[in-house]
Design a protein around this motif. Structure first.
Motif, PDB file in Angstrom:
ATOM      1  N   ALA A  16       0.826  -1.207   0.000  1.00  0.00           N
ATOM      2  CA  ALA A  16       0.000   0.000   0.000  1.00  0.00           C
ATOM      3  C   ALA A  16       0.860   1.256   0.000  1.00  0.00           C
ATOM      4  O   ALA A  16       0.563   2.226  -0.713  1.00  0.00           O
ATOM      5  N   LEU A  17       1.939   1.265   0.788  1.00  0.00           N
ATOM      6  CA  LEU A  17       2.823   2.430   0.839  1.00  0.00           C
ATOM      7  C   LEU A  17       3.480   2.685  -0.510  1.00  0.00           C
ATOM      8  O   LEU A  17       3.508   3.826  -1.003  1.00  0.00           O
ATOM      9  N   LEU A  18       4.021   1.633  -1.132  1.00  0.00           N
ATOM     10  CA  LEU A  18       4.642   1.801  -2.451  1.00  0.00           C
ATOM     11  C   LEU A  18       3.616   2.241  -3.493  1.00  0.00           C
ATOM     12  O   LEU A  18       3.926   3.083  -4.352  1.00  0.00           O
ATOM     13  N   ALA A  19       2.405   1.684  -3.432  1.00  0.00           N
ATOM     14  CA  ALA A  19       1.375   2.062  -4.398  1.00  0.00           C
ATOM     15  C   ALA A  19       0.998   3.531  -4.256  1.00  0.00           C
ATOM     16  O   ALA A  19       0.818   4.242  -5.254  1.00  0.00           O
ATOM     17  N   VAL A  20       0.872   4.011  -3.006  1.00  0.00           N
ATOM     18  CA  VAL A  20       0.522   5.415  -2.780  1.00  0.00           C
ATOM     19  C   VAL A  20       1.646   6.333  -3.259  1.00  0.00           C
ATOM     20  O   VAL A  20       1.396   7.355  -3.917  1.00  0.00           O
ATOM     21  N   LEU A  21       2.896   5.991  -2.964  1.00  0.00           N
ATOM     22  CA  LEU A  21       4.028   6.810  -3.420  1.00  0.00           C
ATOM     23  C   LEU A  21       4.080   6.855  -4.943  1.00  0.00           C
ATOM     24  O   LEU A  21       4.251   7.924  -5.544  1.00  0.00           O
ATOM     25  N   ALA A  22       3.941   5.685  -5.579  1.00  0.00           N
ATOM     26  CA  ALA A  22       3.955   5.648  -7.040  1.00  0.00           C
ATOM     27  C   ALA A  22       2.766   6.405  -7.616  1.00  0.00           C
ATOM     28  O   ALA A  22       2.895   7.109  -8.636  1.00  0.00           O
ATOM     29  N   GLY A  23       1.591   6.277  -6.992  1.00  0.00           N
ATOM     30  CA  GLY A  23       0.418   7.000  -7.466  1.00  0.00           C
ATOM     31  C   GLY A  23       0.589   8.503  -7.380  1.00  0.00           C
ATOM     32  O   GLY A  23       0.193   9.239  -8.296  1.00  0.00           O
ATOM     33  N   TRP A  24       1.192   8.977  -6.299  1.00  0.00           N
ATOM     34  CA  TRP A  24       1.452  10.408  -6.160  1.00  0.00           C
ATOM     35  C   TRP A  24       2.431  10.895  -7.230  1.00  0.00           C
ATOM     36  O   TRP A  24       2.246  11.968  -7.814  1.00  0.00           O
ATOM     37  N   TRP A  92      -1.071   0.928  -7.960  1.00  0.00           N
ATOM     38  CA  TRP A  92      -0.795   2.364  -7.953  1.00  0.00           C
ATOM     39  C   TRP A  92      -1.807   3.207  -8.743  1.00  0.00           C
ATOM     40  O   TRP A  92      -1.993   4.398  -8.420  1.00  0.00           O
ATOM     41  N   PRO A  93      -2.495   2.691  -9.791  1.00  0.00           N
ATOM     42  CA  PRO A  93      -3.481   3.554 -10.468  1.00  0.00           C
ATOM     43  C   PRO A  93      -4.614   4.010  -9.558  1.00  0.00           C
ATOM     44  O   PRO A  93      -5.238   5.046  -9.832  1.00  0.00           O
ATOM     45  N   ILE A  94      -4.908   3.277  -8.478  1.00  0.00           N
ATOM     46  CA  ILE A  94      -6.005   3.676  -7.581  1.00  0.00           C
ATOM     47  C   ILE A  94      -5.681   4.998  -6.888  1.00  0.00           C
ATOM     48  O   ILE A  94      -6.457   5.959  -6.992  1.00  0.00           O
ATOM     49  N   PRO A  95      -4.544   5.128  -6.153  1.00  0.00           N
ATOM     50  CA  PRO A  95      -4.243   6.435  -5.556  1.00  0.00           C
ATOM     51  C   PRO A  95      -3.956   7.510  -6.596  1.00  0.00           C
ATOM     52  O   PRO A  95      -4.279   8.680  -6.379  1.00  0.00           O
ATOM     53  N   ALA A  96      -3.351   7.136  -7.723  1.00  0.00           N
ATOM     54  CA  ALA A  96      -3.076   8.138  -8.760  1.00  0.00           C
ATOM     55  C   ALA A  96      -4.369   8.774  -9.254  1.00  0.00           C
ATOM     56  O   ALA A  96      -4.475  10.005  -9.375  1.00  0.00           O
TER      57      ALA A  96
END
Length: 474
Positions: A16-24, A92-96
């Protein structure tokens, strides 16, 4: 149990942390480019979400073999790293999408309030202020989806709760132990339900309602940070999309194995197509019937809104066990328990999509028709379909794809000989048949693209007939 808890929470939290960072990073990159590039980044995110997770898992399994497996065949901590990156590259597309949608709603007056605010100050003040709540929501969704994921941790031989749930029920036939292993996942989902209800759950708005007035000014304010984010975002794109596609479509054995894979798996192909299409049709039709009712409140649904997402956030194996318990006596060798399980899991998305479609329509016309007619069918025939047909088809298509690629929900309730194409891919990949997996993924992707191609063909044919009729009458 402690070791299992540490593994499950560790992989889910890191993913989740990596996905949020990548999404940002991708969100800032889209913000720092032109409107045409925004469409490209959006298409990239959709492509990543549509990419079968088997392909991503296969790419990371092959790419990490040398450093993931020890000399004696043991699985070390590096296997956790590979599984974490594989999950993050899918999520990552979800937070992005969530943070970028919040930035697009910023008004120009808010941006012009501080004319000297530039660069990093804009990122940490304005972007973080507008995207803080969506980031928290996206992080929780990514965490819950990673915690409930069954396919990737099992393929990387990481002991997690979702695997133990399946093993307890399928191997040891112990439903009590399976539900005990599901308790941590259930606690996470109930926490989401409570927080969503406490903060006042609102169904998401349809993307067409997003405003772009302040986008150009915000792009100029981000400056160099947007360019830096673009460079990193291309690396994220390469790792999460281009590399899996290359290992999949660039392998010669993939195309050699397609004909034998099709010959051996035709029954699974048609079963997958039928289950996914039936699930999507039932989910969207039921959601359309509910949102067409006069008594349904779409703006604030209380516990109903987030409650419909609970089956989606729980491990699919848990839902399969529950359905199996109630249908085992009468279902026999029927496919309906699989369809029922898929319907229950993805109905929340169908309902949210249809509720968003209704809110994007002409509400005055909709309310007037509801007052005149007490039936939902005139509302659907006269308002919903004529005004929002393409958006309804988009909701149907997404539910179709989710059901088509689902493994864990139906693996418990599938009858003997009722293997779907996704289940066959999972079983083959678990035992190392990489070439056959890639060939079957080509077939599975073809099934995913088939409804879109049919819809496009029907649209073109209808348009040509309409132009021909118009020209002839004139």
């Amino acid at each position: 149990m402690t070791r299992l808890l540490v593994h499950s929470l560790g992989v889910a939290s890191a993913s989740a942390l990596l996905a949020v960072l990548a999404g940002w990073v991708v969100g800032v990159a889209a913000l720092g480019t032109s409107r045409r590039w925004i469409a490209i980044w959006t298409g990239t995110g959709i492509a990543v979400l549509m990419l079968p997770q088997f392909i991503v898992a296969s790419a990371w399994l092959e790419g990490s073999t040398r450093w993931r497996i020890g000399p004696n065949g043991s699985i070390g901590p590096s296997s956790f790293v590979a599984a974490t990156f594989a999950l993050a590259s899918l999520l990552w597309p979800i937070p992005a999408g969530m943070v970028f949608a919040s930035w697009r709603r910023l008004s120009p007056s808010l941006i012009d309030a501080e004319p000297r605010m530039r660069g990093w100050t804009v990122v940490k003040t304005l972007l973080w202020g507008a995207g803080r709540t969506p980031t928290a929501g996206a992080a929780f969704i990514c965490f819950a989806l990673a915690l409930a994921n069954f396919t990737i941790p099992v393929l990387f031989q990481i002991p997690v709760f979702s695997e133990r749930i399946w093993l307890a029920f399928n191997v040891r036939l112990d439903a009590v132990e399976a539900l005990q292993n599901a308790l941590p996942c259930l606690v996470v989902v109930l926490a989401f339900l409570w927080v969503a209800h406490a903060r006042g759950w609102r169904e998401p708005a349809w993307p067409a309602a997003v405003m772009d007035e302040g986008l150009d000014e915000l792009r100029s304010r981000v400056g160099l940070w947007g360019g830096m984010a673009v460079a990193v975002a291309f690396g994220i794109l390469a790792i999460s999309l281009l590399w899996p596609l290359y290992t999949w479509l660039g392998a010669e054995r993939t195309w050699v194995e397609i004909a034998p894979a099709w010959a051996a798996g035709q029954a699974a192909v048609w079963r997958s197509l039928g289950n996914a299409a039936t699930t999507a049709t039932l989910a969207v039709a039921t959601a359309a019937w509910l949102v067409s009712r006069k008594k349904v409140r779409h703006e604030r649904l209380g516990l109903l809104g987030p409650g419909l997402w609970v089956p989606f956030l729980l491990p699919g194996v848990v839902l399969g066990i529950a359905v199996n318990h109630f249908t085992s006596r009468w279902a026999g060798d029927s496919e309906w328990p699989v369809v029922v399980s898929l319907f229950l899991r993805y109905f929340g998305f169908a309902f949210a999509g249809m509720a968003a479609v209704v809110r994007s329509l002409d509400t005055d016309q909709l309310h007037a028709l509801r007052l005149v007619s007490g039936s939902w069918w005139p509302t659907w025939r006269a308002v919903l379909w004529p005004q929002a047909g393409p958006r309804i088809l988009a909701v149907w298509y997404i539910v179709y794809l989710l059901a088509l690629w689902d493994v864990e929900t139906g693996i418990v309730v599938a009858p003997p000989g009722g293997e779907t194409l996704a289940m066959r891919i999972f079983n083959l990949l678990h035992y190392g048949h990489a070439s056959q997996v890639k060939a079957l993924c080509v077939i599975l992707t073809g099934l995913g693209l088939l409804p879109g191609a049919i819809i496009q063909l029907v649209s073109l044919t209808t348009g040509q007939r309409l132009r021909h009729t118009t020209g002839h009458s004139s």
